[in-house]
Design an enzyme around this catalytic site. Sequence first.
Site, PDB file in Angstrom:
ATOM      1  N   SER A  30       0.812  -1.028   0.076  1.00 38.45           N
ATOM      2  CA  SER A  30      -0.016  -0.044   0.160  1.00 38.45           C
ATOM      3  C   SER A  30       0.844   1.008   0.342  1.00 38.45           C
ATOM      4  O   SER A  30       1.392   1.461   1.216  1.00 38.45           O
ATOM      5  CB  SER A  30      -0.882  -0.017   1.237  1.00 38.45           C
ATOM      6  OG  SER A  30      -1.481  -1.218   1.327  1.00 38.45           O
ATOM      7  N   LYS A  49      -6.950   1.797  -2.394  1.00 37.23           N
ATOM      8  CA  LYS A  49      -6.827   1.350  -1.049  1.00 37.23           C
ATOM      9  C   LYS A  49      -6.793   2.448  -0.107  1.00 37.23           C
ATOM     10  O   LYS A  49      -7.118   2.207   1.098  1.00 37.23           O
ATOM     11  CB  LYS A  49      -5.287   0.881  -1.071  1.00 37.23           C
ATOM     12  CG  LYS A  49      -4.591   0.317   0.087  1.00 37.23           C
ATOM     13  CD  LYS A  49      -5.289  -0.811   0.806  1.00 37.23           C
ATOM     14  CE  LYS A  49      -4.822  -0.996   2.265  1.00 37.23           C
ATOM     15  NZ  LYS A  49      -5.246  -2.137   2.939  1.00 37.23           N
ATOM     16  N   LYS A  58       0.609   5.627   8.224  1.00 43.39           N
ATOM     17  CA  LYS A  58       1.314   5.856   7.050  1.00 43.39           C
ATOM     18  C   LYS A  58       0.357   5.932   5.798  1.00 43.39           C
ATOM     19  O   LYS A  58       0.404   6.746   4.767  1.00 43.39           O
ATOM     20  CB  LYS A  58       2.008   4.332   6.686  1.00 43.39           C
ATOM     21  CG  LYS A  58       2.819   4.065   5.441  1.00 43.39           C
ATOM     22  CD  LYS A  58       2.233   3.303   4.535  1.00 43.39           C
ATOM     23  CE  LYS A  58       1.889   2.030   4.926  1.00 43.39           C
ATOM     24  NZ  LYS A  58       1.279   1.154   3.728  1.00 43.39           N
TER      25      LYS A  58
HETATM   26  P1  NAD Z   1       5.525  -5.906   7.743  1.00 39.44           P
HETATM   27  O1  NAD Z   1       6.209  -4.729   8.300  1.00 39.44           O
HETATM   28  O2  NAD Z   1       5.119  -6.836   8.345  1.00 39.44           O
HETATM   29  O3  NAD Z   1       6.333  -6.704   6.298  1.00 39.44           O
HETATM   30  C1  NAD Z   1       7.259  -5.843   5.433  1.00 39.44           C
HETATM   31  C2  NAD Z   1       8.336  -6.564   4.999  1.00 39.44           C
HETATM   32  O4  NAD Z   1       9.242  -5.838   4.223  1.00 39.44           O
HETATM   33  C3  NAD Z   1       9.382  -6.900   6.413  1.00 39.44           C
HETATM   34  O5  NAD Z   1       9.599  -8.207   6.501  1.00 39.44           O
HETATM   35  C4  NAD Z   1      10.462  -6.316   5.975  1.00 39.44           C
HETATM   36  O6  NAD Z   1      11.521  -6.826   6.592  1.00 39.44           O
HETATM   37  C5  NAD Z   1      10.561  -6.100   4.701  1.00 39.44           C
HETATM   38  N1  NAD Z   1      11.324  -5.192   3.771  1.00 39.44           N
HETATM   39  C6  NAD Z   1      11.440  -3.900   4.231  1.00 39.44           C
HETATM   40  N2  NAD Z   1      12.476  -3.003   3.557  1.00 39.44           N
HETATM   41  C7  NAD Z   1      12.862  -3.983   2.816  1.00 39.44           C
HETATM   42  C8  NAD Z   1      13.671  -3.958   1.820  1.00 39.44           C
HETATM   43  N3  NAD Z   1      14.506  -2.803   1.410  1.00 39.44           N
HETATM   44  N4  NAD Z   1      13.892  -5.083   0.916  1.00 39.44           N
HETATM   45  C9  NAD Z   1      13.355  -6.336   1.285  1.00 39.44           C
HETATM   46  N5  NAD Z   1      12.604  -6.501   2.268  1.00 39.44           N
HETATM   47  C10 NAD Z   1      12.074  -5.269   3.103  1.00 39.44           C
HETATM   48  O7  NAD Z   1       4.330  -5.511   6.793  1.00 39.44           O
HETATM   49  P2  NAD Z   1       2.926  -6.188   6.455  1.00 39.44           P
HETATM   50  O8  NAD Z   1       1.922  -6.039   7.637  1.00 39.44           O
HETATM   51  O9  NAD Z   1       3.279  -7.400   5.917  1.00 39.44           O
HETATM   52  O10 NAD Z   1       2.555  -5.190   5.402  1.00 39.44           O
HETATM   53  C11 NAD Z   1       2.922  -5.057   4.100  1.00 39.44           C
HETATM   54  C12 NAD Z   1       2.072  -3.911   3.091  1.00 39.44           C
HETATM   55  O11 NAD Z   1       0.628  -4.430   3.015  1.00 39.44           O
HETATM   56  C13 NAD Z   1       2.133  -2.637   3.719  1.00 39.44           C
HETATM   57  O12 NAD Z   1       2.007  -1.663   2.802  1.00 39.44           O
HETATM   58  C14 NAD Z   1       0.626  -2.588   4.492  1.00 39.44           C
HETATM   59  O13 NAD Z   1       0.060  -1.233   4.563  1.00 39.44           O
HETATM   60  C15 NAD Z   1      -0.175  -3.596   3.618  1.00 39.44           C
HETATM   61  N6  NAD Z   1      -1.172  -4.182   4.272  1.00 39.44           N
HETATM   62  C16 NAD Z   1      -0.813  -4.786   5.428  1.00 39.44           C
HETATM   63  C17 NAD Z   1      -2.226  -5.469   5.945  1.00 39.44           C
HETATM   64  C18 NAD Z   1      -2.183  -6.069   7.392  1.00 39.44           C
HETATM   65  O14 NAD Z   1      -3.079  -6.319   8.039  1.00 39.44           O
HETATM   66  N7  NAD Z   1      -0.809  -6.268   8.156  1.00 39.44           N
HETATM   67  C19 NAD Z   1      -3.349  -5.599   5.300  1.00 39.44           C
HETATM   68  C20 NAD Z   1      -3.598  -4.839   4.104  1.00 39.44           C
HETATM   69  C21 NAD Z   1      -2.363  -4.119   3.806  1.00 39.44           C
END
Ligand code: NAD
Length: 295
Positions: free
Chosen positions: A96, A171, A239
């Site tokens: 997102s 979104k 965010k």
């Molecule tokens: P998270 O923080 O658990 O996962 C993000 C991952 O990206 C982490 O494992 C991190 O180590 C990795 N990362 C960060 N920088 C990096 C880089 N430079 N290279 C490689 N890996 C890298 O977040 P999440 O909850 O999995 O969310 C991911 C996306 O999905 C976000 O944009 C969030 O807004 C969206 N989202 C989350 C949810 C939820 O309920 N958690 C629901 C819908 C959408």
Amino acid sequence: MKKIGFIGLGIMGKPMSKNLLKAGYPLVVYDIVATAVDEVVKAGAEKGASPKDVAAKADVIITMLPNSPQVKEVVLGKDGVIETMRPGSILIDMSSIAPLVSREVAARLAEKKIRMLDAPVSGGEPKAIDGTLSIMVGGNQADFDEFLPAMKTMGASVVLCGEIGAGNVTKLANQIVVAANIAAVSEALVLATKAGVNPDLVFQAIRGGLAGSTVMNAKAPMMMDRNFKPGFRINLHIKDLNNVLDTAKGIAAPTPLTDEVMKMMLSLRDEGMGDADHSALVRFYEKIAGIELHR
Ligand code: NAD
């Protein structure tokens, strides 16, 4: 089946990548957190050494990263996927992020004849595990049609909303509704408690009527059970609301409700609750009211 490179194995990316594996897609994966990579490798994926390495080994790249800066870094930065992606290949960014950044990244990729879809999701970790996310997509119809089967292994609903960036605009709309809904549920249940009525009975009484919602069903029990384990972190919702407010400013769209909920979330973050689930928004109301919700 085309080989997929999956980058970003957090709360969402881990189960999403495992569902692609289950559906039979060969996968090469990368994350800066080694333990996350090891877990998905154990489930059958190949390990990539960097975004660039993943892109050299795969035909399709999927990213599931926190926000715009990380997507720019992984795609366009040093050792980014753009260095090794081939003309005709595709990036499906499921993070997102700001719609403007989706368009900027797509324009840079297009210079190398690389295609892109922005395809953020809604539904949270449980639906990521079940493969029943709602996926909102921006891009062209032919690319959407080609990669619909892969997206369907992660989502129950996959909708093409318009050109590139339209997925992330959708979104943002989703996140406005969820944030305002959590605030309304908090406001209502704290009022009921202050007025001497059991909030669980209020929840049971109104959930089937017009006030009921998926948000209420998911978040009211968490509030009453004092279970603020994420789920979806307040920091991530801040965010998203930042992206709402930036986008709204650019097009003069009114956002009075988002403005208010943003203030509540920022005050909770300042008190150290940024990593709590966004249902902890109820704490903002509880502190002012001097009560706590319980069943
Ligand atoms: P998270 O923080 O658990 O996962 C993000 C991952 O990206 C982490 O494992 C991190 O180590 C990795 N990362 C960060 N920088 C990096 C880089 N430079 N290279 C490689 N890996 C890298 O977040 P999440 O909850 O999995 O969310 C991911 C996306 O999905 C976000 O944009 C969030 O807004 C969206 N989202 C989350 C949810 C939820 O309920 N958690 C629901 C819908 C959408």
